[in-house]
Scaffold this active site. Structure first.
Site, PDB file in Angstrom:
ATOM      1  N   GLY A  68     -61.691  -8.274  32.278  1.00  0.00           N
ATOM      2  CA  GLY A  68     -62.595  -8.326  33.427  1.00  0.00           C
ATOM      3  C   GLY A  68     -62.868  -6.931  33.969  1.00  0.00           C
ATOM      4  O   GLY A  68     -64.000  -6.536  34.117  1.00  0.00           O
ATOM      5  N   ILE A 105     -56.074 -11.952  33.866  1.00  0.00           N
ATOM      6  CA  ILE A 105     -57.188 -11.323  33.134  1.00  0.00           C
ATOM      7  C   ILE A 105     -56.663 -10.465  31.992  1.00  0.00           C
ATOM      8  O   ILE A 105     -57.289  -9.486  31.587  1.00  0.00           O
ATOM      9  CB  ILE A 105     -58.091 -10.532  34.091  1.00  0.00           C
ATOM     10  CG1 ILE A 105     -57.326  -9.390  34.793  1.00  0.00           C
ATOM     11  CG2 ILE A 105     -58.662 -11.444  35.152  1.00  0.00           C
ATOM     12  CD1 ILE A 105     -58.260  -8.496  35.638  1.00  0.00           C
ATOM     13  N   GLY A 106     -55.505 -10.886  31.479  1.00  0.00           N
ATOM     14  CA  GLY A 106     -54.854 -10.122  30.423  1.00  0.00           C
ATOM     15  C   GLY A 106     -53.733  -9.261  30.965  1.00  0.00           C
ATOM     16  O   GLY A 106     -53.077  -8.523  30.232  1.00  0.00           O
ATOM     17  N   THR A 107     -53.489  -9.389  32.266  1.00  0.00           N
ATOM     18  CA  THR A 107     -52.552  -8.520  32.963  1.00  0.00           C
ATOM     19  C   THR A 107     -51.113  -8.984  32.857  1.00  0.00           C
ATOM     20  O   THR A 107     -50.196  -8.180  32.974  1.00  0.00           O
ATOM     21  CB  THR A 107     -52.927  -8.489  34.452  1.00  0.00           C
ATOM     22  OG1 THR A 107     -53.250  -9.839  34.845  1.00  0.00           O
ATOM     23  CG2 THR A 107     -54.133  -7.612  34.696  1.00  0.00           C
ATOM     24  N   ARG A 157     -41.432  -1.818  42.789  1.00  0.00           N
ATOM     25  CA  ARG A 157     -40.662  -2.540  41.768  1.00  0.00           C
ATOM     26  C   ARG A 157     -41.569  -2.942  40.595  1.00  0.00           C
ATOM     27  O   ARG A 157     -42.653  -3.484  40.805  1.00  0.00           O
ATOM     28  CB  ARG A 157     -40.044  -3.808  42.370  1.00  0.00           C
ATOM     29  CG  ARG A 157     -39.049  -4.489  41.435  1.00  0.00           C
ATOM     30  CD  ARG A 157     -38.612  -5.868  41.924  1.00  0.00           C
ATOM     31  NE  ARG A 157     -38.080  -5.891  43.276  1.00  0.00           N
ATOM     32  CZ  ARG A 157     -36.854  -5.467  43.631  1.00  0.00           C
ATOM     33  NH1 ARG A 157     -36.036  -4.995  42.726  1.00  0.00           N
ATOM     34  NH2 ARG A 157     -36.468  -5.526  44.895  1.00  0.00           N
ATOM     35  N   GLN A 163     -50.331  -2.557  30.993  1.00  0.00           N
ATOM     36  CA  GLN A 163     -51.363  -2.191  31.965  1.00  0.00           C
ATOM     37  C   GLN A 163     -51.595  -0.688  31.986  1.00  0.00           C
ATOM     38  O   GLN A 163     -52.723  -0.223  32.029  1.00  0.00           O
ATOM     39  CB  GLN A 163     -50.939  -2.657  33.364  1.00  0.00           C
ATOM     40  CG  GLN A 163     -51.108  -4.139  33.569  1.00  0.00           C
ATOM     41  CD  GLN A 163     -52.566  -4.513  33.511  1.00  0.00           C
ATOM     42  OE1 GLN A 163     -53.331  -4.177  34.403  1.00  0.00           O
ATOM     43  NE2 GLN A 163     -52.963  -5.162  32.451  1.00  0.00           N
ATOM     44  N   GLY A 187     -49.213  -2.557  42.873  1.00  0.00           N
ATOM     45  CA  GLY A 187     -49.977  -2.681  41.631  1.00  0.00           C
ATOM     46  C   GLY A 187     -49.794  -1.479  40.739  1.00  0.00           C
ATOM     47  O   GLY A 187     -49.374  -0.405  41.175  1.00  0.00           O
ATOM     48  N   GLU A 220     -54.434  -0.290  37.934  1.00  0.00           N
ATOM     49  CA  GLU A 220     -55.515   0.674  38.151  1.00  0.00           C
ATOM     50  C   GLU A 220     -54.975   2.094  38.198  1.00  0.00           C
ATOM     51  O   GLU A 220     -55.653   3.034  37.789  1.00  0.00           O
ATOM     52  CB  GLU A 220     -56.266   0.317  39.433  1.00  0.00           C
ATOM     53  CG  GLU A 220     -56.920  -1.057  39.299  1.00  0.00           C
ATOM     54  CD  GLU A 220     -57.875  -1.404  40.424  1.00  0.00           C
ATOM     55  OE1 GLU A 220     -57.711  -0.863  41.531  1.00  0.00           O
ATOM     56  OE2 GLU A 220     -58.779  -2.221  40.186  1.00  0.00           O
TER      57      GLU A 220
END
Lengths: 316, 726
Positions: free
Chosen positions: B241, B467-469, B610, B620, B684, B687
């Site tokens: 995505g 989304i593949g994460t 973490r 990722q 996260g 990104e």
């Protein structure tokens, strides 16, 4: 994709005759380019003649010590052939630099020569293109257009597309000849140099083949030896068309041959330029690219071709 | 449940399952081709027809007429609907492009018709028969550079601290350069695709590929002016995505319109060329960055002004996003201009803002380090800050940027590099090394889940997407952890509007938010179990509930016990600045003749709180690094400025990195936790992995060649003129 009829033929001369007889017929071999174009209706044959049953898939020795490559020999088989690897390493290197393993497995020798340009405007049916729709104009030559990949020499005001093949560039340097069968069953020999024609006012006409004429083989003259190199220059390391590619055959005495891909509507070579090889890359390119008419976006190809050849010469 | 104070010590600090390197649980489905992706869901509803879109051939103007008779008469055609047949659809939050309806054309390949037929081939062939007459709009300007020059210095800056101009007047060293990044497309493997059943014009069921189930549902309701409760959306598997599937797009809209017209379910996938000009993309940017520093190497002024394009009302690509926060400096001015253009909708793509901004800022930092004759790593360490430099009363919750730099430099062997530009050659290749810092925000969104315990097995339901994460895997780990179960005991069900609303996937908020939602639901379940067993504060471990003398197997609890909750993130976070940090180190080789650039080695260090699963987190980050190599060296949507369209609209022309471009990639995660971020103390990482990569590559190219490129992608045509002769 428009609807079409389909037949499979097993005799080359009959296939050629059939293709000449049915207007809008097209040969299908590996289909790696034709099917994509049909899906976008850039090609819209009304009749498909499947030539995969013709045989013509062997590499045999010729009387003058060269090789005859059947038109249906796959790119993979051709590049891996022991005689090609040993005696014509330029050809192996050029083929291996093109496309991907899967595509090379399907793509054929004749089909590779007849693949069409990858100009992005040719590929967009919503844009004008004299090659796709004669008389509609050339989007790539309009103000603000994207022309970085496109041709710098041999082009015209009607079209600046390039021929995308790597294999053909090596074959041009090797002085290959194309063998065909005409619709009347005659065998014709066309120097590879004369197979592709420059666009002029009719960029939709890309080869000197007659309607229906079928490529049956490509012959290579006896091996010429020398050091043979192919440098394909591109932004990413694989699966991209050449910005510029340089085929070089260099003999121990410094003489040799140079052909370029990615710059013109056909593999680009001249004997005058070859003769300058002992004088270095700049001398060669001054002759070879004399008369170049690049766009602002692709003028770098002139420098790039010279620098790439210079590095190849310096390597030895 | 509300998260309104630091997490404190909790069960995740002694985790058995969370944080462990578990292979993704959906892996076997993916590699055997059995995960049900939207377009292949042949079994969900009978008698599916095929839809095919038609796009506008002009960038802006008006449609005068459309001739559809030939298409309607074409074999197998069930319905043809043009944009002239219906009123303009509504537009929901965050988006600005109208997806269908009316005669106005706002961008190239805007959807203007849909054809529905018995087969895909019939629909496609008929679509090509539609003839459209346009009235082209006035000639438009697509020159972002010129627009930037017009607006530069105008308007109110987003951030203004101290006396910026004074800082530049008194600086010992100044960098003042302009940088450009091109428009980029997400280029995910799976195009936008949907099956929509709206056969009777009543209830609508949508099987699609979308990152945000609830946004998708609300957006459909607004587009068609219908009650959202009549819409059901499923998106269990998503073939990539990167922000391109945050939104409702033409695939669902056209399938819905086609379904209503043909009175049958319709499936429609956007053809690849539509991906570039019909859907959203990351806008190009023009950025002027001015840095001022004292002789001691401390930054005294940061001035970042940028522009990006957008349709009217949109957000563009704010390349200044990181600049208020990343480096210390007492004086600062930051401003983003949005330039209206009749181009496809500019919107979010992985690390929106920071990805483009750091491509420029981290090259400027390299240039300043050189001007100061400082090591780029040392220069960044010197300018670290532990508080928000634009609001010094606000501390960072956790910030270990300096440690990222030090660990990365050590792992990479940074100090052994050649420091003289163009000073190292191996055969035909010039070798260079470069680095960059990375910064990306760490937002969280409220996230809900429902859990069902029966026979010792747990079903987890949430509309969270994967989304593949690795969402399936980390959520199963979270539930197993809280309930004292194994991952094998947990059955994950995602991506369905029948389930509680989650954060969804985007903005690298998904992992921290959705695990918190599952945690909340599991705590609610634990309370219900404790009530039923009449015990207090029981311990859940090894599939048992233990409290004092009471010891019960979860498998022995009768019936199904269901609990649902939503984690709501409270205002206390506003007292802190939350972000993730990283450092990238890259080695490149540049061909001394052709100028071809190849990456040879990459090291990334990430400070993301973490790490919930080191395998999926590493995936990722290396995915981000790979995307960063593409951004640095080849990815560009080539804008035809005469026609207002992106010309290279397929995966042959838009060059993402291929396998041969990607070398050894090393990823180091700092062992940090952030108790302000979430109960799992996670942030996260998806990104962050992209942020700064391209600048590290560009800086390495400079080190290899002595040629500084400030105009991405860094391609050979931009360096060969300035490289030494062979």
């Amino acid at each position: 994709m428009k609807a079409f009829s389909y037949e499979k033929m097993t005799d080359p001369a009959k296939a050629a005759a059939r293709a000449a007889e049915v207007e809008g017929a097209k040969f299908l071999a590996g289909g790696t380019n034709l099917l994509d174009l049909m899906k976008l209706e850039i090609e819209a044959p009304v009749h498909i003649i499947d030539v995969n049953g013709l045989g013509l898939d062997e590499i045999t020795e010729t009387e003058d010590g060269g090789l005859r490559i059947g038109t249906l020999v796959s790119n993979t088989a051709l590049s891996a052939d022991a005689r090609i690897r040993r005696e014509y390493p330029l050809l192996t290197r050029a083929i291996a630099a093109g496309a991907s393993g899967q595509l090379r497995n399907k793509a054929t020798t004749g089909g590779n020569l007849l693949q069409r340009t990858r100009c992005p405007y040719f590929y967009d049916p919503d844009q004008p293109c004299n090659k796709r729709k004669p008389g509609s104009g050339c989007a790539a030559l309009s103000k603000g257009a994207f022309s970085r990949q496109l041709g710098i020499i041999g082009t015209s005001d009607a079209c600046i597309a390039t021929h995308p093949s790597d294999m053909a560039v090596a074959m041009r340097a090797l002085d290959a000849t194309v063998e065909t069968v005409t619709p009347t069953g005659m065998t014709r020999r066309i120097a590879l140099e004369d197979l592709h024609v420059l666009p002029g006012d009719t960029p939709d006409k890309e080869t000197s083949l007659l309607p229906g004429e079928l490529i049956t083989a490509v012959t290579l003259p006896a091996p010429v030896g020398g050091a043979q190199k192919y440098h394909k220059v591109r932004d990413r390391a694989s699966y991209a068309f050449a910005l510029v590619s340089v085929a070089l055959i260099r003999q121990p005495d410094g003489s040799g041959r140079v052909a370029l891909g990615g710059v013109a509507p056909k593999p680009w070579r001249s004997l005058e330029a070859d003769a300058e090889l002992p004088n270095g890359a700049r001398a060669v390119m001054t002759k070879l690219l004399n008369g170049a008419r690049p766009t602002e976006e692709n003028a770098f190809k002139i420098t790039l071709a010279e620098r790439t050849l210079a590095a190849m010469l310096a390597e030895e | 449940m509300e998260f309104n104070q630091p997490a404190g010590n909790n069960l995740f600090d002694n985790a058995r399952v969370v944080g462990k390197p578990l292979n993704r649980i959906d892996g076997p489905l993916k590699v055997t081709g059995t995960a049900p992706y939207a377009y292949e869901r042949h079994d969900v509803v009978a008698n599916q027809l095929y839809g095919y879109p038609v796009g506008s051939a002009i960038s802006h103007g008006r449609i005068v007429s459309m001739e559809t008779e030939a298409a309607k008469a074409s074999p197998g055609v069930r319905a043809v609907v043009t944009t002239l047949d219906i009123e303009p659809l509504g537009i929901w939050n965050y988006n600005v492009a109208r997806l269908f309806g009316g005669d106005k054309v706002e961008h190239y390949h805007q959807a203007i018709a849909v054809v529905v037929a018995d087969t895909f081939e019939q629909a496609r062939a008929a679509a090509a028969l539609i003839e459209t007459e346009y009235e082209e709009g006035e000639p438009a300007d697509f020159d972002l550079d010129a627009a930037f020059e017009r607006v530069e210095g105008s308007g109110e800056p987003g951030t203004l601290v101290g006396d910026v101009e004074g800082a530049f007047r008194s600086a010992a060293a100044v960098v003042d350069q302009k940088y450009r990044t091109p428009s980029q497309t997400h280029a995910m493997m799976e195009p936008h695709a949907a099956i929509v059943d709206w056969s009777d014009g009543g209830e609508m069921t949508v099987w699609t590929s979308n990152q945000m189930i609830e946004w998708n549902r609300q957006s459909l309701a607004t587009n068609f002016d219908i009650d959202p409760d009549t819409i059901r959306v499923e998106s269990p598997y998503i073939g990539g995505g990167f922000g391109g599937k945050l939104w409702l797009r033409a695939d669902e809209v056209l399938a819905a319109i086609g379904s209503r017209a043909a009175k049958a379910p319709v499936k429609l996938a956007l053809p690849r060329p539509f991906m570039m000009n019909n859907t959203t993309h990351r806008s190009a940017t023009v950025q002027r960055i001015r840095l001022a520093a004292g002789a001691d190497g401390k930054l005294t002024g940061i001035w970042h002004e940028a522009a990006s394009h957008s349709l009217p009302g949109g957000r563009g690509e704010n390349a200044t996003a990181q600049t208020p926060f990343f480096y210390a400096a007492p004086n600062r001015r930051v401003q983003h201009h949005i330039i209206e253009m009749s181009l496809p909708e500019a919107s979010d793509m992985r690390a929106p803002g920071e990805a483009s901004g750091l491509m420029a800022l981290e090259v400027a930092m390299d240039e300043m380090a050189e001007a100061l004759e400082m090591d780029p790593v040392e220069f960044r360490i010197l300018n670290d800050t532990q508080v928000n430099p634009s609001d010094p009363d606000q501390p960072f919750s956790e910030r270990h940027f300096v440690e990222c730099l030090k660990r990365g430099a050590e792992a990479f062997g940074w100090n052994d590099r050649n420091r003289t530009p163009a000073g190292k050659r191996e055969g035909q290749w010039l070798i260079g090394h470069g680095m960059a810092g990375a910064y990306r925000g760490a937002p969280t969104l409220n996230s809900g889940a429902r859990v069902r315990l029966s026979g010792g097995k747990l079903i987890v339901e949430t509309d969270m997407t994967d989304i593949g994460t690795g969402s399936y895997t980390i959520l199963a780990q979270t539930a197993a952890e809280v309930m004292g179960l194994t991952v094998e005991d947990v059955d994950m069900r995602l991506g369905n509007s029948a389930y509680p609303v989650s954060s969804g996937s985007g903005g690298q908020f998904g992992a921290a938010s959705s695990t918190a939602g599952v945690y909340a639901a599991c705590l609610a379940l634990r309370e219900k179990i404790a009530e039923r067993l009449k015990v207090e504060d029981p311990e859940f471990r090894d599939g048992r509930v233990i409290a004092g003398d009471s010891d019960t197997a979860l498998a022995d609890l009768d019936g199904e016990i269901v609990a649902e909750d939503t984690m709501k993130f409270g205002d206390f976070k506003k007292g802190y600045k939350l972000a993730t940090f990283g450092a990238h180190f890259v080695e490149v080789a540049v061909h001394r003749g052709s100028g071809e650039i190849r990456v040879r080695r990459m090291v990334a260090v990430a400070d993301s709180g973490r790490i919930l699963n080191p395998i999926t987190a590493r995936s990722q980050v290396i995915g981000g690094m790979t995307m960063g190599v593409g951004a640095a060296l080849s990815e560009e949507m080539a804008l035809d400025t005469g026609r207002g369209m992106f010309a290279n609209h397929d995966l042959a022309g838009y060059e993402v990195a291929v396998h041969a471009d990607i070398p050894e990639q090393e990823v180091i995660f700092l062992d940090t936790v952030d108790e302000i971020s979430s109960p799992l103390k996670a942030k996260g990482v998806g990104e962050l992995g992209l942020c700064g990569v391209a600048a590290a590559v560009a800086n390495a190219v400079y080190n290899a060649t002595g040629v500084r490129v400030r105009d991405y992608p860094v391609t050979l045509d931009k360096i060969i003129d300035r490289m030494p002769a062979v």
